[in-house]
Design an enzyme around this catalytic site. Structure first.
Site, PDB file in Angstrom:
ATOM      1  N   GLY A   1      13.547 -17.572   4.595  1.00 43.82           N
ATOM      2  CA  GLY A   1      13.176 -16.196   4.929  1.00 43.82           C
ATOM      3  C   GLY A   1      14.269 -15.236   4.521  1.00 43.82           C
ATOM      4  O   GLY A   1      15.390 -15.290   5.022  1.00 43.82           O
TER       5      GLY A   1
ATOM      6  N   LYS B   1       7.230  -7.874  24.305  1.00 42.04           N
ATOM      7  CA  LYS B   1       7.056  -7.918  22.844  1.00 42.04           C
ATOM      8  C   LYS B   1       5.657  -7.391  22.523  1.00 42.04           C
ATOM      9  O   LYS B   1       4.763  -7.426  23.374  1.00 42.04           O
ATOM     10  CB  LYS B   1       7.182  -9.372  22.369  1.00 42.04           C
ATOM     11  CG  LYS B   1       7.538  -9.541  20.933  1.00 42.04           C
ATOM     12  CD  LYS B   1       9.035  -9.608  20.687  1.00 42.04           C
ATOM     13  CE  LYS B   1       9.311  -9.751  19.202  1.00 42.04           C
ATOM     14  NZ  LYS B   1      10.721  -9.897  18.906  1.00 42.04           N
TER      15      LYS B   1
ATOM     16  N   GLY C   1      14.097 -11.727   4.517  1.00 40.85           N
ATOM     17  CA  GLY C   1      13.723 -10.367   4.896  1.00 40.85           C
ATOM     18  C   GLY C   1      14.944  -9.602   5.365  1.00 40.85           C
ATOM     19  O   GLY C   1      16.058  -9.807   4.866  1.00 40.85           O
TER      20      GLY C   1
HETATM   21  P1  NAI Z   1      11.210  -9.653   7.925  1.00 44.49           P
HETATM   22  O1  NAI Z   1       9.763  -9.415   8.067  1.00 44.49           O
HETATM   23  O2  NAI Z   1      12.061  -8.574   7.391  1.00 44.49           O
HETATM   24  O3  NAI Z   1      11.464 -10.977   7.059  1.00 44.49           O
HETATM   25  C1  NAI Z   1      10.804 -12.174   7.247  1.00 44.49           C
HETATM   26  C2  NAI Z   1      10.772 -12.872   5.895  1.00 44.49           C
HETATM   27  O4  NAI Z   1      10.293 -14.203   6.057  1.00 44.49           O
HETATM   28  C3  NAI Z   1       9.868 -12.195   4.870  1.00 44.49           C
HETATM   29  O5  NAI Z   1      10.594 -11.957   3.681  1.00 44.49           O
HETATM   30  C4  NAI Z   1       8.742 -13.202   4.667  1.00 44.49           C
HETATM   31  O6  NAI Z   1       8.191 -13.160   3.363  1.00 44.49           O
HETATM   32  C5  NAI Z   1       9.465 -14.495   4.947  1.00 44.49           C
HETATM   33  N1  NAI Z   1       8.622 -15.636   5.275  1.00 44.49           N
HETATM   34  C6  NAI Z   1       7.536 -15.692   6.070  1.00 44.49           C
HETATM   35  N2  NAI Z   1       7.051 -16.950   6.110  1.00 44.49           N
HETATM   36  C7  NAI Z   1       7.856 -17.711   5.332  1.00 44.49           C
HETATM   37  C8  NAI Z   1       7.908 -19.081   4.987  1.00 44.49           C
HETATM   38  N3  NAI Z   1       7.013 -19.946   5.442  1.00 44.49           N
HETATM   39  N4  NAI Z   1       8.893 -19.501   4.164  1.00 44.49           N
HETATM   40  C9  NAI Z   1       9.821 -18.654   3.685  1.00 44.49           C
HETATM   41  N5  NAI Z   1       9.818 -17.341   3.983  1.00 44.49           N
HETATM   42  C10 NAI Z   1       8.865 -16.870   4.799  1.00 44.49           C
HETATM   43  O7  NAI Z   1      11.743 -10.105   9.401  1.00 44.49           O
HETATM   44  P2  NAI Z   1      13.207 -10.055   9.975  1.00 44.49           P
HETATM   45  O8  NAI Z   1      13.389  -8.820  10.734  1.00 44.49           O
HETATM   46  O9  NAI Z   1      14.177 -10.428   8.927  1.00 44.49           O
HETATM   47  O10 NAI Z   1      13.155 -11.245  11.061  1.00 44.49           O
HETATM   48  C11 NAI Z   1      13.253 -12.611  10.680  1.00 44.49           C
HETATM   49  C12 NAI Z   1      13.208 -13.472  11.939  1.00 44.49           C
HETATM   50  O11 NAI Z   1      14.287 -13.135  12.816  1.00 44.49           O
HETATM   51  C13 NAI Z   1      11.943 -13.289  12.771  1.00 44.49           C
HETATM   52  O12 NAI Z   1      11.592 -14.500  13.395  1.00 44.49           O
HETATM   53  C14 NAI Z   1      12.370 -12.285  13.834  1.00 44.49           C
HETATM   54  O13 NAI Z   1      11.575 -12.362  14.995  1.00 44.49           O
HETATM   55  C15 NAI Z   1      13.790 -12.744  14.094  1.00 44.49           C
HETATM   56  N6  NAI Z   1      14.660 -11.715  14.640  1.00 44.49           N
HETATM   57  C16 NAI Z   1      14.856 -10.538  13.975  1.00 44.49           C
HETATM   58  C17 NAI Z   1      15.707  -9.588  14.499  1.00 44.49           C
HETATM   59  C18 NAI Z   1      16.017  -8.334  13.745  1.00 44.49           C
HETATM   60  O14 NAI Z   1      17.002  -7.670  14.097  1.00 44.49           O
HETATM   61  N7  NAI Z   1      15.252  -7.965  12.741  1.00 44.49           N
HETATM   62  C19 NAI Z   1      16.361  -9.765  15.797  1.00 44.49           C
HETATM   63  C20 NAI Z   1      16.138 -11.081  16.384  1.00 44.49           C
HETATM   64  C21 NAI Z   1      15.290 -11.992  15.823  1.00 44.49           C
END
Ligand code: NAI
Length: 347
Positions: free
Chosen positions: A180, A80, A182
């Site tokens: 979250g 990572k 995202g």
């Molecule tokens: P992203 O960056 O697109 O979204 C993360 C979201 O969480 C953002 O909208 C942010 O504002 C929000 N956030 C941060 N702290 C917060 C809090 N305390 N309360 C509420 N919202 C909060 O990231 P993504 O890609 O959606 O990933 C989300 C999670 O899933 C991460 O932990 C990532 O490591 C995990 N993940 C993602 C994968 C993927 O395909 N993108 C694959 C496997 C795991």
């Protein structure tokens, strides 16, 4: 800062601290294990409060990738990267190119892709300076954004957990609290809404929250309230380390199933959830859809069935993990770790 004696060091093969004054790059790349193949795992961009925080995050995330790739049956090791920067204000083309050069210096022992704060367009820039990158939108075997597949896996696994814990065959009327919104969280909300689930959501980004409220009729709560919401399922889709000794007694759900990596703040938390009667679906078993999608690109395979076969395998694993945990009356996390260790020991 300690490294070799760090509590999350766990025998990492290589840790690289990359700095480039011209672009402002400050990154840590961690390769936990190449036992099963080149280490693969996303790159996270986050404004960490300290170097220590960034190091702890990357070490835990890369070790998690070793377990995730092992359980998913992929011939990939675990690694990572984290870039210490605010993705909203500090992300530049030069920074991403410079990050690509740092990846390139590792000669292919680590392959990067998207994670929090990083999207497909960023990876296209990284591609200018290294070929050890996946999750691209262009090229012979490009797999694009892994998030929709990740969300689909979380959705299907969540459904299995609800069927087992609540004896509900459909998600109609099931209340899900999503933290979250995202890349993954938004897709997950779309799938849940379509299946008739009732959504309670939260994001520190109020624009994203408003969009999901409008699109799916969700109710919104403040960031510090989402974990105390009275619901059937809590789906963490933001950052890790959220499930700790303080929050467990306050949870008011029967199932925890979400995409966020490293949801458990430390050892003993999975057992504490189990003792509270909360069914926790191990994050690295549940969120492997994205890396399965990326793995096709890395392997240079075009056939979409390749992904579907492994995706089905991932769901079969989740089902087996949950059943075995129930039969042995232990936390599913303990069973998932056994799955991973078995694969690592026999490969
Ligand atoms: P992203 O960056 O697109 O979204 C993360 C979201 O969480 C953002 O909208 C942010 O504002 C929000 N956030 C941060 N702290 C917060 C809090 N305390 N309360 C509420 N919202 C909060 O990231 P993504 O890609 O959606 O990933 C989300 C999670 O899933 C991460 O932990 C990532 O490591 C995990 N993940 C993602 C994968 C993927 O395909 N993108 C694959 C496997 C795991």
């Amino acid at each position: 800062m300690t490294v070799f004696s760090h509590r999350d060091f766990d025998g990492h093969e290589r840790i690289v601290f990359a700095h480039d004054a011209a672009s402002g790059l400050r990154a840590i790349i961690a390769v936990h294990s190449t036992r099963l193949g080149p280490a693969a795992g996303g790159c996270r961009m986050w404004p960490y409060a300290s170097d220590d925080e960034a190091l702890a995050d990357v070490l835990r995330l890369s070790r998690g990738m070793t377990y995730k790739n092992a359980v998913a049956g992929l011939d990939l090791g675990g690694g990572k990267a984290v870039i210490i920067a605010d993705p909203k204000t500090q992300k530049t083309t030069e920074l991403m190119r410079s990050f690509g050069r740092a990846i390139n210096d590792l000669g292919g022992s680590y392959i990067t892709a998207e994670d929090v704060g990083i999207d497909v367009a960023d990876m296209e820039i990284v591609r200018e300076t290294t070929r050890h990158v996946a999750g691209l939108s262009r090229g012979a075997h490009a797999s694009g954004d892994p998030s929709p597949v990740t969300a689909r896996g979380v959705f299907e696994g969540l459904r299995l957990a609800v069927a087992m814990r609540l004896q509900r065959e459909t998600l109609g009327g099931v209340r899900v609290a999503v933290q979250g919104l995202g890349h993954v969280g938004r897709h997950l909300c779309a799938l849940l809404h379509e299946a008739g689930a009732v959504l309670v959501v939260s994001d520190i980004d109020t624009t994203r929250m408003r969009e999901v409220v409008e699109a799916y009729g969700a109710s919104a709560v403040a960031a510090n309230e989402i974990m105390q919401v009275d619901a059937d399922v809590f789906a963490p889709c933001a950052l890790g380390g959220i499930l700790n000794e303080t929050i467990i007694p306050a949870l008011r759900v029967a199932v925890v199933a979400g995409a966020a990596n490293n949801q458990l703040a430390g050892p003993g938390i999975a057992q504490a959830l189990h003792e509270r009667g909360i069914l926790y679906v191990p994050d690295y078993a549940l969120n492997a859809g994205g890396i399965i999608n990326v793995a096709r690109e890395i392997a240079g395979i075009s056939d979409p069935n390749w992904v579907e076969e492994r995706f089905a395998g991932m769901l079969a694993n989740i089902d087996e993990i949950l059943r075995e945990a129930s039969e042995r009356d232990v936390s599913p996390d303990a069973i998932a770790a056994e799955f991973a260790r078995r694969r690592l020991a026999t490969s």
